[in-house]
Enzyme design. Structure first.
Site, mmCIF file in Angstrom:
data_model
loop_
_atom_site.group_PDB
_atom_site.id
_atom_site.type_symbol
_atom_site.label_atom_id
_atom_site.label_comp_id
_atom_site.label_asym_id
_atom_site.label_seq_id
_atom_site.Cartn_x
_atom_site.Cartn_y
_atom_site.Cartn_z
ATOM 1 N N ASP A 9 38.144 39.601 33.432
ATOM 2 C CA ASP A 9 37.650 38.189 34.024
ATOM 3 C C ASP A 9 36.219 38.500 34.066
ATOM 4 O O ASP A 9 35.579 39.442 33.924
ATOM 5 C CB ASP A 9 38.174 38.223 35.633
ATOM 6 C CG ASP A 9 37.470 37.293 36.364
ATOM 7 O OD1 ASP A 9 37.541 36.173 35.751
ATOM 8 O OD2 ASP A 9 37.040 37.543 37.334
ATOM 9 N N LYS A 159 46.314 32.885 32.999
ATOM 10 C CA LYS A 159 45.776 33.938 32.146
ATOM 11 C C LYS A 159 46.809 35.014 31.505
ATOM 12 O O LYS A 159 46.476 35.441 30.505
ATOM 13 C CB LYS A 159 44.628 34.648 33.130
ATOM 14 C CG LYS A 159 43.350 33.862 33.497
ATOM 15 C CD LYS A 159 42.543 34.797 34.309
ATOM 16 C CE LYS A 159 41.310 33.941 34.497
ATOM 17 N NZ LYS A 159 40.300 34.742 35.395
ATOM 18 N N ASP A 186 43.666 36.182 39.588
ATOM 19 C CA ASP A 186 44.049 37.134 38.248
ATOM 20 C C ASP A 186 45.290 38.082 38.384
ATOM 21 O O ASP A 186 45.685 38.788 37.619
ATOM 22 C CB ASP A 186 42.675 38.134 38.137
ATOM 23 C CG ASP A 186 41.277 37.468 37.859
ATOM 24 O OD1 ASP A 186 41.535 36.881 37.216
ATOM 25 O OD2 ASP A 186 40.531 37.766 38.762
#
Length: 226
Positions: A9, A159, A186
């Site tokens: 990230d 992601k 995340d």
């Protein structure tokens, strides 16, 4: 286990601290060190593909990069959409009416739409209202919150799913991929990797799925993980 990919990230993970946009020089140095040792560092960020592409080039990271929270893959001049469509304008207007402002990158975004507030704590508090607005418009997307912004994302993103796609293209099994981040947004990224790490000041939800939690925060934490 030999790590071949490390997805990272950006905001809050490669920056000097959460809430800052200044990149950590130690984090940059470690990206280049990892690359020199054969570990591909793949940026996995909520930023637009233009910002992500520029960062990848100048930081010396690897392609393809993951942008718009997994809605877009970018490789040099080539852009690939993993999501379809974007939130309708009327829904965007409805979310703005909650007291949020559109992020400055929105005119450049293909799918994921960003909202910001001077009161960052309000981003999480407003999630239920944003979800109710989405339901009222019959729009089947999801809401993500980082330490920087609230995102509305159409189906097909994430992601984690994007990392799996990148690893598959590079012929890297899941156990040889890693991920490091700072926010609850995340979590799916880490769950798609064999090596899971969080910086020291990460959200509790992310620390809960991480196999390694750095002692240091933000960019210094990334350098420690590296």
């Amino acid at each position: 286990m030999r790590l071949r990919i490390l997805a990272a990230d950006v905001d809050g993970t490669l920056t000097e601290k959460r809430g800052s946009y200044r990149l950590s020089m130690n984090a940059i140095s470690m990206i280049r060190e990892l690359e020199s040792r054969g570990v591909a560092v793949v940026l996995a960020t909520g930023n637009s593909y233009q910002i992500t592409s520029g960062l990848t080039r100048y930081l010396g990271a690897s392609w393809p990069a993951i942008a718009e929270n997994g809605c877009v893959l970018v490789e040099r001049g080539r852009v690939e959409s993993l999501c379809s469509g974007r939130p309708p304008d009327a829904l965007i207007d409805s979310v703005r009416a909650l007291g949020l402002s559109e992020g400055w990158q929105n005119p450049c975004r293909l799918h994921d739409v960003e909202f910001v507030s001077d009161d960052r704590g309000s981003l999480t508090r407003l999630v239920p209202e944003v979800e109710r607005a989405m339901a009222a418009f019959g729009w089947n997307g999801r809401v993500l919150v980082s330490g920087y912004a609230l995102h509305m994302q159409p189906p097909g993103g994430g992601k984690g799913a994007a990392l799996r796609k990148v690893a598959g293209r590079l012929g890297v099994p899941a156990e040889q991929s890693g991920a490091v981040g700072d926010s609850s947004g995340d979590v799916d990224l880490l769950l798609s990797a064999g090596f899971r790490a969080a910086v020291g000041d990460a959200d509790p939800e992310l620390k809960g799925v991480a196999g390694y939690v750095a002692a240091a925060p933000a960019g210094e934490g990334f350098a420690e993980v590296a």
